[in-house]
Design a protein around this motif. Sequence first.
Motif, mmCIF file in Angstrom:
data_model
loop_
_atom_site.group_PDB
_atom_site.id
_atom_site.type_symbol
_atom_site.label_atom_id
_atom_site.label_comp_id
_atom_site.label_asym_id
_atom_site.label_seq_id
_atom_site.Cartn_x
_atom_site.Cartn_y
_atom_site.Cartn_z
ATOM 1 N N VAL A 139 0.067 15.176 -6.126
ATOM 2 C CA VAL A 139 0.226 15.586 -4.737
ATOM 3 C C VAL A 139 0.612 17.053 -4.659
ATOM 4 N N ASP A 140 0.389 17.621 -3.469
ATOM 5 C CA ASP A 140 0.785 19.005 -3.218
ATOM 6 C C ASP A 140 1.637 19.064 -1.963
ATOM 7 N N GLU A 141 1.825 20.293 -1.436
ATOM 8 C CA GLU A 141 2.753 20.465 -0.313
ATOM 9 C C GLU A 141 2.343 19.689 0.937
ATOM 10 N N SER A 142 1.040 19.529 1.130
ATOM 11 C CA SER A 142 0.571 18.914 2.379
ATOM 12 C C SER A 142 0.379 17.406 2.257
ATOM 13 N N SER A 143 0.675 16.837 1.129
ATOM 14 C CA SER A 143 0.468 15.405 0.934
ATOM 15 C C SER A 143 1.449 14.598 1.780
ATOM 16 N N GLU A 144 1.068 13.340 2.014
ATOM 17 C CA GLU A 144 1.855 12.469 2.879
ATOM 18 C C GLU A 144 2.360 11.265 2.094
ATOM 19 N N ILE A 145 3.366 10.617 2.695
ATOM 20 C CA ILE A 145 3.872 9.351 2.165
ATOM 21 C C ILE A 145 3.617 8.285 3.219
ATOM 22 N N TRP A 146 2.980 7.181 2.783
ATOM 23 C CA TRP A 146 2.701 6.072 3.688
ATOM 24 C C TRP A 146 3.015 4.753 2.984
ATOM 25 N N ALA A 147 3.378 3.761 3.795
ATOM 26 C CA ALA A 147 3.519 2.396 3.287
ATOM 27 C C ALA A 147 3.570 1.438 4.469
ATOM 28 N N THR A 148 2.928 0.295 4.296
ATOM 29 C CA THR A 148 3.141 -0.801 5.247
ATOM 30 C C THR A 148 4.490 -1.426 4.914
ATOM 31 N N VAL A 149 5.411 -1.383 5.868
ATOM 32 C CA VAL A 149 6.732 -1.991 5.684
ATOM 33 C C VAL A 149 6.905 -2.965 6.841
ATOM 34 N N ALA A 150 6.647 -4.245 6.570
ATOM 35 C CA ALA A 150 6.552 -5.233 7.643
ATOM 36 C C ALA A 150 7.570 -6.342 7.450
ATOM 37 N N ALA A 151 7.830 -7.058 8.536
ATOM 38 C CA ALA A 151 8.762 -8.184 8.510
ATOM 39 C C ALA A 151 8.370 -9.175 9.589
ATOM 40 N N LYS A 152 8.991 -10.351 9.568
ATOM 41 C CA LYS A 152 8.748 -11.336 10.612
ATOM 42 C C LYS A 152 9.209 -10.789 11.960
ATOM 43 N N GLU A 153 8.561 -11.264 13.008
ATOM 44 C CA GLU A 153 8.922 -10.794 14.352
ATOM 45 C C GLU A 153 10.354 -11.151 14.697
ATOM 46 N N SER A 154 10.833 -12.274 14.164
ATOM 47 C CA SER A 154 12.193 -12.743 14.480
ATOM 48 C C SER A 154 13.264 -12.007 13.689
ATOM 49 N N ASP A 155 12.851 -11.202 12.698
ATOM 50 C CA ASP A 155 13.846 -10.501 11.866
ATOM 51 C C ASP A 155 13.249 -9.146 11.476
ATOM 52 N N SER A 156 13.197 -8.236 12.393
ATOM 53 C CA SER A 156 12.457 -6.983 12.221
ATOM 54 C C SER A 156 13.199 -6.002 11.305
ATOM 55 N N ILE A 157 12.504 -4.902 10.972
ATOM 56 C CA ILE A 157 13.059 -3.871 10.107
ATOM 57 C C ILE A 157 14.160 -3.116 10.839
ATOM 58 N N ASP A 158 15.287 -2.931 10.165
ATOM 59 C CA ASP A 158 16.397 -2.125 10.675
ATOM 60 C C ASP A 158 16.192 -0.712 10.151
ATOM 61 N N GLN A 190 0.821 -1.221 0.000
ATOM 62 C CA GLN A 190 0.000 0.000 0.000
ATOM 63 C C GLN A 190 0.855 1.271 0.000
ATOM 64 N N LEU A 191 1.827 1.300 -0.921
ATOM 65 C CA LEU A 191 2.671 2.486 -1.057
ATOM 66 C C LEU A 191 1.822 3.653 -1.546
ATOM 67 N N GLN A 192 1.904 4.762 -0.829
ATOM 68 C CA GLN A 192 1.110 5.952 -1.112
ATOM 69 C C GLN A 192 2.026 7.175 -1.100
ATOM 70 N N PRO A 193 2.011 8.030 -2.138
ATOM 71 C CA PRO A 193 1.057 8.124 -3.232
ATOM 72 C C PRO A 193 1.252 7.013 -4.276
ATOM 73 N N SER A 194 0.191 6.779 -5.045
ATOM 74 C CA SER A 194 0.275 5.808 -6.124
ATOM 75 C C SER A 194 0.643 6.527 -7.410
ATOM 76 N N THR A 195 0.872 5.752 -8.446
ATOM 77 C CA THR A 195 1.348 6.317 -9.714
ATOM 78 C C THR A 195 0.396 7.363 -10.267
ATOM 79 N N SER A 196 -0.894 7.173 -10.090
ATOM 80 C CA SER A 196 -1.874 8.090 -10.688
ATOM 81 C C SER A 196 -2.126 9.335 -9.841
ATOM 82 N N ASP A 197 -1.489 9.436 -8.679
ATOM 83 C CA ASP A 197 -1.793 10.550 -7.776
ATOM 84 C C ASP A 197 -1.082 11.836 -8.169
#
Length: 960
Positions: free
Chosen positions: A148-167, A139-146
């Motif tokens: 955006v302006d100055e107030s727009s945000e960037i979001w994404a679910t960036v997940a990993a296994k509990e035993s090997d978390s995101i650095d 769910q990377l946001q913004p998407s290709t068709s978006d």
Amino acid sequence: MKYLKTFLFVIFGLFFSDIIAQETVDVTFRYYANDNVLRAFVPGEFNGWGPNDNGRISTSAVSLMQYDSVNGFWYKTISLVAGGGSASNNGVSGYVYKFHEHYNESGNDYEWFTDPLNDIAIGQNSDSFIEVTHPLIFQLQPSTSDIVDESSEIWATVAAKESDSIDVLASHFFINGDTAGTFENYYDTERQLFFISEINGLDILVGENTLKIEAVTQSGAIAKDSVTFSYLPDIDPVLEERPQGIRDGITYSDYEFGPVKLSLFAPGKDFVFVIGDFNDWRPTDEYLMKKDSLNADSVWHWIEFNVPTGQEYAFQYLVDGELRIADPYSELVLDPNNDQYISEETFPNLKEYPDGKTSGYVSLLQPNKQAFNWQATDYERPDKENLVIYELLLRDFLETSNYQTLTDSLNYLEHLGVNAIELMPVSEFDGNLSWGYNPSFHLALDKFYGTSDAFKTFIDEAHKRGIAVIMDVVMNHATGSNSFYQLYGNNDAYYFNSKPRHAYNVFNDFDHSYSGTQYYTKRMIEHWINEYKIDGFRWDLTKGFTQNCTANDGACTGGYQQDRVDILKKYADWQWDADPDFYVIFEHLGSEREEAQWANYRINEGKGVLLWGNMNGAYNEATMGYTINGKSNLYGVLSESRSSFKRRNVVGYMESHDEQWLMFKNRKYGNSTGSYDITDLGTALGRQKLAGAFFFTLPGPKMMWEFGELGYGGGPNECLKDGGNGDCLKSDPSRTGEKPIRWDYYTSPERLKLFKTWSALIRLRKSSPAFTEPESASYHLNGSLKTVILEHADTDVLIAGNFGVTTDTLDFIYPSSGTWYNYFEGTSAKITNPDRSIILAPGEFKVLTTKKFDTPESGILTSIEGRENTGLPESFDLKQNYPNPFNPTTTLRYDIAKSGMVKLEVFDVLGRKVADLIHSKKTPGSYTVQFDAHNLSSGMYIYRLQAADVVLTKKMTLIK
């Protein structure tokens, strides 16, 4: 039993431990719901689709999401097995899901939605699909068709296994290829969400940007994802009236280093950037167009800027940050899909398309382009009453289908005697291989036939020979590539009707009551006249220029429509404003009542519109030798048949691109009696000579279709398919598909005689006003025996012909006594008694005049097939085919020594008949026939000739 329980427990334990070993990834689903939503859910295969009861999800179901009031979205974190799921997308395993909204407390007012933040949806219900990986970017946001302006945000679910978390320190994000930072301070560890609450502080450019995320786990596992989006801050175009002298489209300065001026009429559009070679295809403040707004319905976006002269620049309009279009008034466009197939010979130094920088058609700027040096400055256009028009499709006329080769062919057309060439559409159309009735840019020259200078050279060289050039223009419709269609679609508010307003429409139906369409049409008219010195337009499908009918109402479309009369008169005025002697020709083929409105329009000023007059059916009945129910009455080719026309404004034709070739039906259906058989090639060509005598000599403008002078039609692939394919073979080209180019016919002695006969008739027509402006005329054009009498102070003319298949006696009266000359024979006779009878063999005709004209070449009216006992075969013979082996066509030759029925058939080695090539009467002579084995398999075949009591066979081999 005890042992069984123990065994089952062990098996279950192993299975359970395997499930535990498959580690899960906590995936947070985000959803931006509608404003009136009370609850949002994420039902999927992982929770029994809600669960739901006939589509309705309980208010407290396990799929219920939480609302993040700070960030304005609903979310739910679900543990999913990496690599798990029962769904499949192109062989990849994953989970399917959707979102669900409740609009009232009970939840019985609800709706299901596909995930708008995920562009992967599968199945007939468009279920969203997720492949769970480790690590995972989702769910990377913004998407290709978006946008955006100055107030727009960037979001994404960036997940990993509990035993090997995101650095978070090893994970980075990038803007336009440059590192913009790590995940530190931008990562919600609990929900595993990467976010930037405002992009204003990032190094983002106005226009297109690329965001890339690179997630790294503690063990070094990596996931990457990227998206290209458009960044447009609040756009506030300068409101300013357009300077004098700017028109829609491109306006170049009158002096060498002046600015280029662009103007786009685009009501309802907030802002427009110009993007192109000069700004690396990025929207910048410098190229934001100003806005001139008279009112909501009249808004222009315009700009002036300088570019170095002597170069070509590709450009587009970026409308509201989303839509990229070429200028609708472009004189030349680049096509990303079809330009690669245009040869260097046809279009030298064609500018390359800006691949990777934009998409769709782009326009070309050519500031300070060198003016063309016109040479035929003393050219005088033929009077429209004297026109003999040669219609051609450049694609099917020349192997090298370009203007340079067409220019080289002018000697041939001049020798034939035509004084006008009508080109099927050459303005920009979709694709390359086309009839051209699928237009996209009506002011741009299609590059597949060559450059603008090559086209101008062709026109100039035609004018040097006294030959006019007429363009086929298609303003009834446009394809979806048209820039106006790209801007507005067919929504009834602007250029195109939402539904066709007549019964014959293709593509998108122009609304000619709209002022914008009228302006576009006026600019089209002025462009081709002023820039290319075109002599006339043939307006395609003028029945479509009404707003009063529907697609299913042919009676309305064919009936009198006042709005159509009025708009086409206006368009005629605009053509004559640009060029007072311009040929205006309508392909209307409608009622005389309506056509008379145009034929007689401004007739006292020497104007008046010309109307196409289709006589294909009548002439073909006559050439085939049939006179049933008067179908071979040729009277309709005459303007005299339109009693309300004040001048001879019917462009009569025996063939056009829309009709089956006369020769095709002559060869397939021609009548016969005894040894006279119209299906024989020589006889069929003789019938064409007869038809020409009753066509080119009649008053009124005339038109012929390419290669008609050589007897085209009936050869391999020479069949024009109708809607049901009619008489054509399945292997024949489609109706608008490429047809064989037959310049080899000019080397055939029999076909060359037809060329010379028609050329002689055209030359005679041009030699006296008796043929174009007779002082009196009488016609007997019905029945087998036909006559035409034309009287003029210059010469009297009598034309007599036998369209039957038996010898007959014609009784006629000479219009005057004195010396009469036989044009083709070069003989003369003193006529004192005007009452005469003449015996005419089938297919024979006479052209008699009271003035001596140069006699044509002798022998051109006779056919080898028609001669008796002169060099004819003395025995039957079936010759070996050539080439052999062959693929897929070959020529079969045979000799006939005695008149009678002839059968030529082809069999496979099992004795099954695969083709009937000949089954008709033949006179003595040598014959050839083409065999097309396109639909047959490789192998040996036997061809058999049966004639009289003779049976001959030969073998031939097909190798594919």
